[in-house]
Structure formats: C-alpha cells, structure tokens
Design an enzyme around this catalytic site. Structure first.
Site, short mmCIF file in Angstrom:
data_model
loop_
_atom_site.label_atom_id
_atom_site.label_comp_id
_atom_site.label_asym_id
_atom_site.label_seq_id
_atom_site.Cartn_x
_atom_site.Cartn_y
_atom_site.Cartn_z
N GLU A 167 5.36 3.53 5.75
CA GLU A 167 5.49 4.81 5.08
C GLU A 167 6.16 5.82 6.03
O GLU A 167 6.26 5.57 7.23
CB GLU A 167 4.09 5.31 4.68
CG GLU A 167 3.34 4.37 3.73
CD GLU A 167 3.79 4.48 2.27
OE1 GLU A 167 4.97 4.78 2.02
OE2 GLU A 167 2.94 4.27 1.38
N ASN B 246 9.95 7.09 -1.60
CA ASN B 246 9.76 7.98 -0.45
C ASN B 246 10.47 7.44 0.79
O ASN B 246 10.24 7.93 1.89
CB ASN B 246 8.26 8.19 -0.17
CG ASN B 246 7.57 6.90 0.26
OD1 ASN B 246 8.18 5.84 0.27
ND2 ASN B 246 6.30 6.99 0.61
N ASP C 249 4.55 -7.93 3.07
CA ASP C 249 3.32 -7.12 3.08
C ASP C 249 2.32 -7.65 2.07
O ASP C 249 2.65 -8.46 1.20
CB ASP C 249 3.65 -5.64 2.82
CG ASP C 249 4.65 -5.43 1.69
OD1 ASP C 249 4.81 -6.34 0.84
OD2 ASP C 249 5.27 -4.37 1.63
N HIS D 30 10.15 4.40 2.00
CA HIS D 30 9.43 3.39 2.78
C HIS D 30 10.14 2.04 2.73
O HIS D 30 10.91 1.75 1.81
CB HIS D 30 7.95 3.31 2.38
CG HIS D 30 7.66 2.63 1.09
ND1 HIS D 30 6.50 2.86 0.37
CD2 HIS D 30 8.34 1.70 0.37
CE1 HIS D 30 6.50 2.10 -0.71
NE2 HIS D 30 7.60 1.40 -0.73
P1 PGA Z 1 9.80 -1.63 -6.36
O1 PGA Z 1 9.19 -1.39 -4.92
O2 PGA Z 1 10.80 -2.74 -6.20
O3 PGA Z 1 8.62 -2.05 -7.19
O4 PGA Z 1 10.41 -0.36 -6.77
C1 PGA Z 1 10.03 -1.28 -3.84
C2 PGA Z 1 9.25 -0.71 -2.68
O5 PGA Z 1 8.32 0.07 -2.92
O6 PGA Z 1 9.57 -1.05 -1.54
#
Ligand code: PGA
Length: 241
Positions: A132, A125, A63, A127
């Site tokens: 999302e 959350n 992404d 995702h």
């Molecule tokens: P993080 O992000 O490794 O910075 O916790 C993971 C994500 O949001 O998929």
C-alpha cells in the site's frame, strides 16, 4: 518500458495471454508470477481455452489474505487453484502461495531461482500486490495492514475483507526477471498515470516498476486515458497511440 495500449479489456487479455504462452514455449519450466484480482482473470481464461502445455510450469502468487480459513472462496489460494492451476494443468505441488511472516515465501522463491515472468495488476490507490502507499521501495515479503480503500475495492469478492495480508515486497517484485503490468478501465487511469509518468515514490508503490529494466505495460484505452501521447515519447515504445 514498453507501453502497449489496446482498445479494450478483451484485447489486453489476449495480448498478455500471448506473452505468457510465448514465454512458456521458450521455457517449459517457467517460473510464472501470477497476479490475482479481477483484471488478470480474462488472461487465465484465455490461456485455459488454448492448448499451451503448462505441465512443467511453476507458479508463485503475489499475496494472500491473513486469517481466511482453508478453502475460503475469497482466498487467493482458491483463486490460484480454481482459475489458474486446475484449468491450465499445473501440478498443485508446483504452486507457491504466500503464508506466515513472508520469510517462507522469500525462501521458496529463492529455491526456484527467482521468478521469470511476473504478472502485475495495480490498485486504484497505486498499490502493487498488497504494498500500500507508504511501502518502502526495497521492501521484502511481509505481513501488511490493508487500507480502507483496498478493503472497499475487494469487498465484492470477500466479505468481510480481512484487515491484513501477506505480500511480496516491492523489492521482491523487482527481483523478477521480467514484469508485465496490466490495467483496464477508467477506475485505474489515475493510478496508471501516476505510476508510469510520475516520480518513483512510496506514495505510489507501482511507480517502482520504472526501476525495472524489462517491463511491458498493457493497458486498455480507458486505463491509458490520463496519459498523453507525449508522455510516451521519450524512451518508451508506445505501439498503439
Ligand atoms: P483488480 O485488483 O485487478 O481486482 O482491480 C488489482 C489490484 O488491486 O492490484
């Protein structure tokens, strides 16, 4: 699904780095799907300290934010360049970043004959990439709006956090030949438990990994703390309980 629970984030990074290295030794032209964010950073740093030959590896990112200027420090293009491609000796021409509507990303992945090994993080959350809650389980690469909780979680790295991103879809991710999902810290425990032991539902996009035939989940004890040993007993090999 293979669920590996290790003591701490350092052990998780070492374990995942070894998985990646093995895959590159077996297939020097591996198409490696990389997750960005804080969780996999120690993995890339562990790989960079090693002596693996990544010169023929191709990299595809999950992404990217929409609207950040080229070279922005908070962009995932910079992350991939500074934390993965440069330290590992991956040619910039072998790096595919998401951009535009998402259709171009799908086309580039198809041109590469798909992703061999996809690293994944998970949002608090639930995702997966920037899919999302509410994302269709068969979604393809596209532009999405970020939730307030995701924007708040990422504010430490890019400020202000853009409102939109282009992301691989859940269907795109499921097309990878192998998935490795990693999570560390109690902040991820609820999402991990929902994704691995709950229903497969758009409400928890990461639950879609349950539909993939080849998944390794690597957790530290904190991220696994809301899963009970019995939840790993049927059909899963939980090596470290
Ligand atoms: P993080 O992000 O490794 O910075 O916790 C993971 C994500 O949001 O998929």
């Amino acid at each position: 699904m293979d669920v590996v629970v290790l003591d701490d984030a350092e052990a998780v990074a070492a374990y995942v780095a070894a998985l990646v290295l093995d895959a590159v030794v077996r297939e020097p032209e591996l198409v490696l799907g990389v997750a960005t964010g804080a969780t996999p950073l120690p993995v890339y740093r562990a790989l960079a300290r090693g002596s693996g030959d990544f010169s023929r590896v191709r990299v595809v990112a999950l992404d990217e934010y929409v609207g950040l200027p080229a070279g922005h420090r908070g962009s995932y293009t910079e992350y991939v360049s500074q934390e993965i491609a440069y330290p590992l000796g991956i040619h910039p021409g072998n790096v595919v970043m998401p951009w535009g509507s998402g259709a171009e990303l799908e086309r580039r992945i198809t041109e590469l004959d798909g992703v061999d090994l996809q690293l994944l993080g998970i949002g608090r959350n639930g995702h997966l990439a920037f899919n999302e809650p509410g994302s269709p389980l068969d979604s393809r690469a596209r532009v999405v709006e970020l939730t307030e909780s995701t924007r708040a979680a990422n504010a430490a790295y890019v400020d202000p956090v853009p409102t939109h991103a282009v992301t691989q879809g859940l269907g795109t991710i499921l097309d990878a030949r192998e998935l490795v999902l990693l999570a560390t810290g109690t902040v991820k425990a609820r999402a991990v438990s929902a994704a691995l032991t709950g229903a497969v539902t758009p409400d928890c996009p990461a639950s879609v990994v349950q539909r993939h035939p080849r998944v390794t989940v690597v957790l530290d004890a904190a991220a696994a703390s809301m899963m009970a040993p019995w939840q790993t007993s049927s059909g899963w090999s939980a090596r470290a309980w």
